[in-house]
Design a protein around this motif. Structure first.
Motif, PDB file in Angstrom:
ATOM      1  N   MET A 102      12.879   6.378  -9.613  1.00 54.61           N
ATOM      2  CA  MET A 102      12.757   4.820 -10.153  1.00 54.61           C
ATOM      3  C   MET A 102      11.614   5.543 -10.645  1.00 54.61           C
ATOM      4  N   GLU A 103      11.198   4.516 -11.596  1.00 56.96           N
ATOM      5  CA  GLU A 103       9.732   4.174 -11.184  1.00 56.96           C
ATOM      6  C   GLU A 103       8.685   3.051  -9.918  1.00 56.96           C
ATOM      7  N   TYR A 104       8.290   3.718  -9.592  1.00 60.01           N
ATOM      8  CA  TYR A 104       7.494   2.213  -9.046  1.00 60.01           C
ATOM      9  C   TYR A 104       6.162   2.001 -10.232  1.00 60.01           C
ATOM     10  N   ALA A 105       5.991   0.037  -9.623  1.00 55.35           N
ATOM     11  CA  ALA A 105       4.461  -0.046 -10.298  1.00 55.35           C
ATOM     12  C   ALA A 105       3.187   0.903  -9.996  1.00 55.35           C
ATOM     13  N   LEU A 106       3.779   0.645  -8.579  1.00 55.07           N
ATOM     14  CA  LEU A 106       2.588   1.194  -7.804  1.00 55.07           C
ATOM     15  C   LEU A 106       2.779   1.793  -6.265  1.00 55.07           C
ATOM     16  N   GLN A 107       2.090   3.161  -5.887  1.00 57.43           N
ATOM     17  CA  GLN A 107       2.671   4.553  -5.273  1.00 57.43           C
ATOM     18  C   GLN A 107       1.094   4.582  -4.823  1.00 57.43           C
ATOM     19  N   LEU A 108       1.230   3.991  -3.444  1.00 57.59           N
ATOM     20  CA  LEU A 108       0.369   5.447  -2.745  1.00 57.59           C
ATOM     21  C   LEU A 108       1.139   5.413  -1.704  1.00 57.59           C
ATOM     22  N   GLN A 109       0.714   7.228  -1.837  1.00 51.27           N
ATOM     23  CA  GLN A 109       0.654   7.735  -0.647  1.00 51.27           C
ATOM     24  C   GLN A 109       0.029   8.636   0.394  1.00 51.27           C
ATOM     25  N   ASP A 110       0.157   8.478   1.175  1.00 48.09           N
ATOM     26  CA  ASP A 110      -0.419   9.289   2.448  1.00 48.09           C
ATOM     27  C   ASP A 110      -2.528   8.917   2.410  1.00 48.09           C
ATOM     28  N   VAL A 111      -2.827   7.378   1.904  1.00 53.46           N
ATOM     29  CA  VAL A 111      -4.234   7.388   1.908  1.00 53.46           C
ATOM     30  C   VAL A 111      -4.296   7.116   2.919  1.00 53.46           C
ATOM     31  N   VAL A 112      -5.859   8.195   3.297  1.00 51.32           N
ATOM     32  CA  VAL A 112      -7.087   8.441   4.251  1.00 51.32           C
ATOM     33  C   VAL A 112      -8.279   7.767   3.422  1.00 51.32           C
ATOM     34  N   LYS A 113      -9.218   7.006   4.509  1.00 55.25           N
ATOM     35  CA  LYS A 113      -9.550   6.394   4.195  1.00 55.25           C
ATOM     36  C   LYS A 113     -11.183   6.088   5.151  1.00 55.25           C
ATOM     37  N   CYS A 114     -11.842   7.096   5.560  1.00 59.77           N
ATOM     38  CA  CYS A 114     -13.763   6.595   6.682  1.00 59.77           C
ATOM     39  C   CYS A 114     -14.369   6.207   6.184  1.00 59.77           C
ATOM     40  N   TYR A 115     -14.584   6.382   7.054  1.00 61.73           N
ATOM     41  CA  TYR A 115     -16.132   5.374   7.157  1.00 61.73           C
ATOM     42  C   TYR A 115     -16.844   5.519   8.526  1.00 61.73           C
ATOM     43  N   GLN A 116     -18.043   6.338   7.641  1.00 61.13           N
ATOM     44  CA  GLN A 116     -18.892   6.591   8.681  1.00 61.13           C
ATOM     45  C   GLN A 116     -19.708   5.374   9.185  1.00 61.13           C
ATOM     46  N   ASP A 117     -19.845   5.697  10.952  1.00 57.59           N
ATOM     47  CA  ASP A 117     -20.029   4.643  11.668  1.00 57.59           C
ATOM     48  C   ASP A 117     -21.228   5.054  12.830  1.00 57.59           C
ATOM     49  N   GLY A 118     -22.515   4.926  12.132  1.00 57.35           N
ATOM     50  CA  GLY A 118     -23.749   5.947  13.342  1.00 57.35           C
ATOM     51  C   GLY A 118     -23.177   7.710  13.408  1.00 57.35           C
ATOM     52  N   ASP A 119     -22.815   7.693  14.736  1.00 55.86           N
ATOM     53  CA  ASP A 119     -22.546   8.892  14.621  1.00 55.86           C
ATOM     54  C   ASP A 119     -21.367   9.642  14.355  1.00 55.86           C
ATOM     55  N   PHE A 120     -20.918   8.253  14.111  1.00 55.23           N
ATOM     56  CA  PHE A 120     -18.670   8.723  14.434  1.00 55.23           C
ATOM     57  C   PHE A 120     -17.903   8.408  12.897  1.00 55.23           C
ATOM     58  N   GLN A 121     -16.976   9.262  12.291  1.00 49.64           N
ATOM     59  CA  GLN A 121     -16.016   8.187  10.841  1.00 49.64           C
ATOM     60  C   GLN A 121     -15.562   8.074  11.763  1.00 49.64           C
ATOM     61  N   LYS A 122     -15.253   7.017  10.810  1.00 46.50           N
ATOM     62  CA  LYS A 122     -13.759   5.596  11.906  1.00 46.50           C
ATOM     63  C   LYS A 122     -12.989   5.847  10.691  1.00 46.50           C
ATOM     64  N   MET A 123     -11.844   5.924  11.342  1.00 49.64           N
ATOM     65  CA  MET A 123     -10.900   6.527   9.839  1.00 49.64           C
ATOM     66  C   MET A 123     -10.180   4.890  10.214  1.00 49.64           C
ATOM     67  N   VAL A 124     -10.508   4.462   8.299  1.00 47.01           N
ATOM     68  CA  VAL A 124     -10.091   3.119   8.402  1.00 47.01           C
ATOM     69  C   VAL A 124      -8.987   2.735   7.870  1.00 47.01           C
ATOM     70  N   LEU A 125      -7.907   3.654   7.293  1.00 47.58           N
ATOM     71  CA  LEU A 125      -6.506   3.672   6.722  1.00 47.58           C
ATOM     72  C   LEU A 125      -6.028   5.289   7.348  1.00 47.58           C
ATOM     73  N   ASN A 126      -4.670   5.174   7.661  1.00 49.00           N
ATOM     74  CA  ASN A 126      -4.522   6.932   8.518  1.00 49.00           C
ATOM     75  C   ASN A 126      -3.265   6.995   7.668  1.00 49.00           C
ATOM     76  N   ASN A 127      -3.538   7.925   6.791  1.00 48.70           N
ATOM     77  CA  ASN A 127      -1.634   7.832   5.620  1.00 48.70           C
ATOM     78  C   ASN A 127      -1.561   6.593   5.580  1.00 48.70           C
ATOM     79  N   VAL A 128      -1.947   6.100   4.969  1.00 44.32           N
ATOM     80  CA  VAL A 128      -0.746   4.828   4.616  1.00 44.32           C
ATOM     81  C   VAL A 128       0.345   4.755   3.627  1.00 44.32           C
ATOM     82  N   SER A 129       1.125   4.518   3.464  1.00 46.35           N
ATOM     83  CA  SER A 129       2.101   5.035   2.400  1.00 46.35           C
ATOM     84  C   SER A 129       3.061   3.486   1.707  1.00 46.35           C
TER      85      SER A 129
END
Ligand code: ADP
Ligand code: MG
Length: 223
Positions: free
Chosen positions: A1-28
């Motif tokens: 079936m065709e979906y209107a929207l699919q997210l597959q393992d989406v990863v997003k990080c922001y730099q937080d000082g010296d750290f990489q902060k992972m805000v989205l951890n493999n979101v599907s």
């Protein structure tokens, strides 16, 4: 079936000082045509980030985003702009109307920008549908909070988008007005077989959606 929207393992990080902060951890996430989805979760859990990535406003570090059969993650900025104009309707927390345009003019502007010349929606019909006929010639400063948010919704529907994205659309409204606004999103989803994803804190409107997900610590779970 065709979906209107699919997210597959989406990863997003922001730099937080010296750290990489992972805000989205493999979101599907998969959303069908005609499905109205709510995303809940604590403040700062990445809900707006997820919506911005879904709506081709922000890039991710990894994963796939498909709107219909369009691969959003493989597109450049210029293609994103076209995609947003053609396929996506955004509703923001604070309506973000243009102060020097009337309700009618706000909709006409989107109608002009939209490339779907074949399926142009009528401004008057849209205003009528959302109970805004009396606001056609009114400027935002002369409208109530509910009228402004309904105008923002009408504007988001005006390009006949496949996907409607709403970030806390009821945040500035009282219970009754908030419910009215979410009901209108639901009606549009069902009437025209669209997909919608709404971020919300408002538990009182969750009975109006089809599926509820929770985002916490970067992880999305179906409730
Ligand atoms: P929510 O909408 O759930 O409240 P956001 O997506 O706005 O969450 O933010 C998620 C987290 O990412 C928060 O900790 C926020 O401070 C951080 N964040 C958001 N945007 C940026 C940015 N541009 N740069 C750095 N950190 C950000
Ligand atoms: Mg947010």
């Amino acid at each position: 079936m065709e979906y209107a929207l699919q997210l597959q393992d989406v990863v997003k990080c922001y730099q937080d000082g010296d750290f990489q902060k992972m805000v989205l951890n493999n979101v599907s996430l998969q959303v069908k045509k005609g499905e109205f989805v709510a995303i809940v979760g604590p403040s700062g859990s990445g809900k707006s980030t997820m919506l911005s990535i879904t709506g081709a406003l922000l890039s991710a570090e990894g994963g796939k985003i498909m709107i219909g059969d369009t691969k959003v993650h493989e597109m450049n900025q210029k293609e994103w702009t076209k995609l947003r104009n053609d396929k996506i309707g955004f509703i923001f927390q604070n309506h973000q109307l243009i102060p020097y345009l009337t309700a009618g003019e706000q909709l006409k502007l989107i109608q002009k920008i939209s490339r779907k010349k074949d399926v142009k929606l009528s401004v008057d019909e849209m205003l009528e549908d959302l109970g805004l006929a009396h606001c056609k010639n009114k400027y935002p400063e002369h409208m109530s909070g509910g009228e402004k948010q309904r105008t923002a919704i009408a504007r988001a529907f005006m390009n006949n988008p496949d996907l409607i994205l709403a970030d806390e659309p009821t945040a500035s409204l009282d219970g009754e007005r908030g419910r009215q606004v979410v009901t209108m999103i639901r009606q549009e989803v069902k009437k025209r077989n669209k997909a919608a994803v709404m971020v919300t804190h408002d538990e009182r409107v969750l009975d109006l959606v089809d599926t509820i997900y929770r985002l916490e610590n970067g992880v999305l779970t179906k409730l």
